[in-house]
Design an enzyme around this catalytic site. Structure first.
Site, PDB file in Angstrom:
ATOM      1  N   LYS A  42     -10.072   7.405  18.562  1.00 61.08           N
ATOM      2  CA  LYS A  42     -10.284   6.000  18.174  1.00 61.08           C
ATOM      3  C   LYS A  42     -11.641   5.503  18.682  1.00 61.08           C
ATOM      4  O   LYS A  42     -12.382   4.844  17.957  1.00 61.08           O
ATOM      5  CB  LYS A  42      -9.164   5.101  18.742  1.00 61.08           C
ATOM      6  CG  LYS A  42      -7.769   5.486  18.263  1.00 61.08           C
ATOM      7  CD  LYS A  42      -6.713   4.522  18.765  1.00 61.08           C
ATOM      8  CE  LYS A  42      -6.419   4.586  20.244  1.00 61.08           C
ATOM      9  NZ  LYS A  42      -5.791   5.837  20.698  1.00 61.08           N
ATOM     10  N   ARG A 117      -0.527  -2.098  20.348  1.00 69.05           N
ATOM     11  CA  ARG A 117       0.169  -0.837  20.583  1.00 69.05           C
ATOM     12  C   ARG A 117       1.680  -0.992  20.406  1.00 69.05           C
ATOM     13  O   ARG A 117       2.422  -0.070  20.733  1.00 69.05           O
ATOM     14  CB  ARG A 117      -0.092  -0.389  22.026  1.00 69.05           C
ATOM     15  CG  ARG A 117      -1.280   0.531  22.223  1.00 69.05           C
ATOM     16  CD  ARG A 117      -1.469   0.695  23.719  1.00 69.05           C
ATOM     17  NE  ARG A 117      -1.981   1.984  24.124  1.00 69.05           N
ATOM     18  CZ  ARG A 117      -3.252   2.230  24.375  1.00 69.05           C
ATOM     19  NH1 ARG A 117      -4.152   1.295  24.214  1.00 69.05           N
ATOM     20  NH2 ARG A 117      -3.628   3.413  24.800  1.00 69.05           N
ATOM     21  N   ARG A 156     -11.068  16.163  27.519  1.00 66.95           N
ATOM     22  CA  ARG A 156     -11.879  14.947  27.382  1.00 66.95           C
ATOM     23  C   ARG A 156     -12.631  14.646  28.680  1.00 66.95           C
ATOM     24  O   ARG A 156     -12.098  14.781  29.767  1.00 66.95           O
ATOM     25  CB  ARG A 156     -10.966  13.761  27.037  1.00 66.95           C
ATOM     26  CG  ARG A 156     -11.736  12.453  26.962  1.00 66.95           C
ATOM     27  CD  ARG A 156     -11.051  11.433  26.126  1.00 66.95           C
ATOM     28  NE  ARG A 156      -9.811  10.933  26.717  1.00 66.95           N
ATOM     29  CZ  ARG A 156      -9.033  10.040  26.102  1.00 66.95           C
ATOM     30  NH1 ARG A 156      -9.354   9.601  24.904  1.00 66.95           N
ATOM     31  NH2 ARG A 156      -7.927   9.620  26.669  1.00 66.95           N
ATOM     32  N   ARG A 191     -10.745  11.169  33.230  1.00 70.74           N
ATOM     33  CA  ARG A 191      -9.976   9.958  33.538  1.00 70.74           C
ATOM     34  C   ARG A 191      -8.728  10.299  34.344  1.00 70.74           C
ATOM     35  O   ARG A 191      -8.107  11.322  34.113  1.00 70.74           O
ATOM     36  CB  ARG A 191      -9.554   9.277  32.227  1.00 70.74           C
ATOM     37  CG  ARG A 191     -10.567   8.292  31.716  1.00 70.74           C
ATOM     38  CD  ARG A 191     -10.282   7.850  30.315  1.00 70.74           C
ATOM     39  NE  ARG A 191      -8.894   7.455  30.067  1.00 70.74           N
ATOM     40  CZ  ARG A 191      -8.471   6.941  28.904  1.00 70.74           C
ATOM     41  NH1 ARG A 191      -9.316   6.770  27.917  1.00 70.74           N
ATOM     42  NH2 ARG A 191      -7.223   6.610  28.743  1.00 70.74           N
ATOM     43  N   ARG A 202       2.328   9.136  27.760  1.00 69.14           N
ATOM     44  CA  ARG A 202       1.616   8.311  26.766  1.00 69.14           C
ATOM     45  C   ARG A 202       2.018   8.702  25.341  1.00 69.14           C
ATOM     46  O   ARG A 202       2.159   7.850  24.474  1.00 69.14           O
ATOM     47  CB  ARG A 202       0.105   8.442  26.973  1.00 69.14           C
ATOM     48  CG  ARG A 202      -0.375   7.528  28.109  1.00 69.14           C
ATOM     49  CD  ARG A 202      -1.572   8.085  28.830  1.00 69.14           C
ATOM     50  NE  ARG A 202      -2.777   8.122  28.055  1.00 69.14           N
ATOM     51  CZ  ARG A 202      -3.794   8.945  28.301  1.00 69.14           C
ATOM     52  NH1 ARG A 202      -3.733   9.796  29.297  1.00 69.14           N
ATOM     53  NH2 ARG A 202      -4.867   8.899  27.565  1.00 69.14           N
TER      54      ARG A 202
END
Ligand code: AMP
Length: 252
Positions: A42, A117, A156, A191, A202
């Protein structure tokens, strides 16, 4: 109810909002939503779309991480919630989002990355925008197979500068200089919520709370779905999203 105090609008913020409402009568803002599981891309898509549409890229995750970096009361409250991959209470996320969208620099609108969300958040957003005489232009769903999402999040790397927050991937989208952000030169980090336990949490929350939004936006004719896999090109995702925005804008 959270224990964090959320400040009411100051007089100058009220005046600014008044000025914005007048401005928006002449140049209506454009608001788009990007949907997709954690790691769907996103942020990357928003970075491609926002300059094109001359609107902001507003990520609620980045707004929250900025609070953590600044050590505010909100930041201290949300840090453990985010590290576990749980939802931050709606009142906090909405407060930060509205404060950001109400900035003069964001007067042309925004691509929302990470909000809404849940159906409740979609209703809150609708109420916020309609209160400003505005509404959503388009919603893009980035559909990614779950195995690909896990591979993306595991690799990531994110810019440690919370004002930048750009994402990279060690294999699919490496920075030009190892460990350094191309955009601002800050160090890239993993992260704290990009760990295995948080990722699975998640994904489960996404399937339970966020996925029902697809039907909600589809029924209102706002949704366009783009498929993306780890072997497919992301230029096509951006091209499709651009085309959908331009069709929706013409309709509006
Ligand atoms: P993101 O950067 O979008 O992956 O978001 C990182 C984390 O911030 C999420 O796992 C949540 O803990 C929190 N967060 C971001 N946006 C929201 C939202 N709309 N509602 C609740 N929590 C959020």
């Amino acid at each position: 109810m959270t224990k964090v105090e959320l400040k009411p609008l100051t007089v100058s913020e009220r005046l600014l909002e008044f000025a914005l409402r007048i401005y928006w009568k002449f140049r209506p803002p454009v608001y788009g939503v990007l949907m997709g599981g954690p790691g769907a891309g996103k942020g990357t898509l928003a970075e491609g779309l926002a300059p094109d549409l001359e609107i902001a890229h507003t990520s609620t995750g980045n707004l929250l991480r900025r609070e953590i970096a600044a050590g505010t009361a909100i930041g201290r409250f949300v840090a453990p919630i985010m590290a576990a991959g749980d939802f931050v209470p709606d009142e906090i996320t909405l407060y930060l989002l509205a404060r950001e969208l109400r900035q003069w620099k964001n007067r042309h609108g925004a691509i929302l990355d990470g909000f809404p969300r849940s159906l409740e958040q979609a209703e809150l957003l609708q109420r916020l925008l309609s209160g400003w005489g505005s509404s959503l232009t388009a919603v893009i769903l980035i559909a990614v197979p779950e195995a690909d999402l896990i591979e993306r999040i595991a690799g990531r790397r994110t810019c440690s500068n919370s004002d930048c927050g750009r994402s990279y991937h060690i294999k699919f989208q490496p920075p030009s200089k190892d460990g350094i952000c191309d955009n601002c030169g800050s160090e890239l980090i993993q992260r704290s919520d990009d760990n295995e336990v948080s990722i699975l949490n998640r994904l489960a929350i996404y399937n339970e709370k966020t996925a029902p939004l697809v039907g909600f936006y589809d029924r209102s004719g706002l949704l366009h779905r783009v498929s993306s896999t780890n072997s497919g090109g992301k230029e096509d995702t951006l091209r499709q999203a651009r085309a959908f925005f331009s069709t929706q804008r013409k309709k509006g």
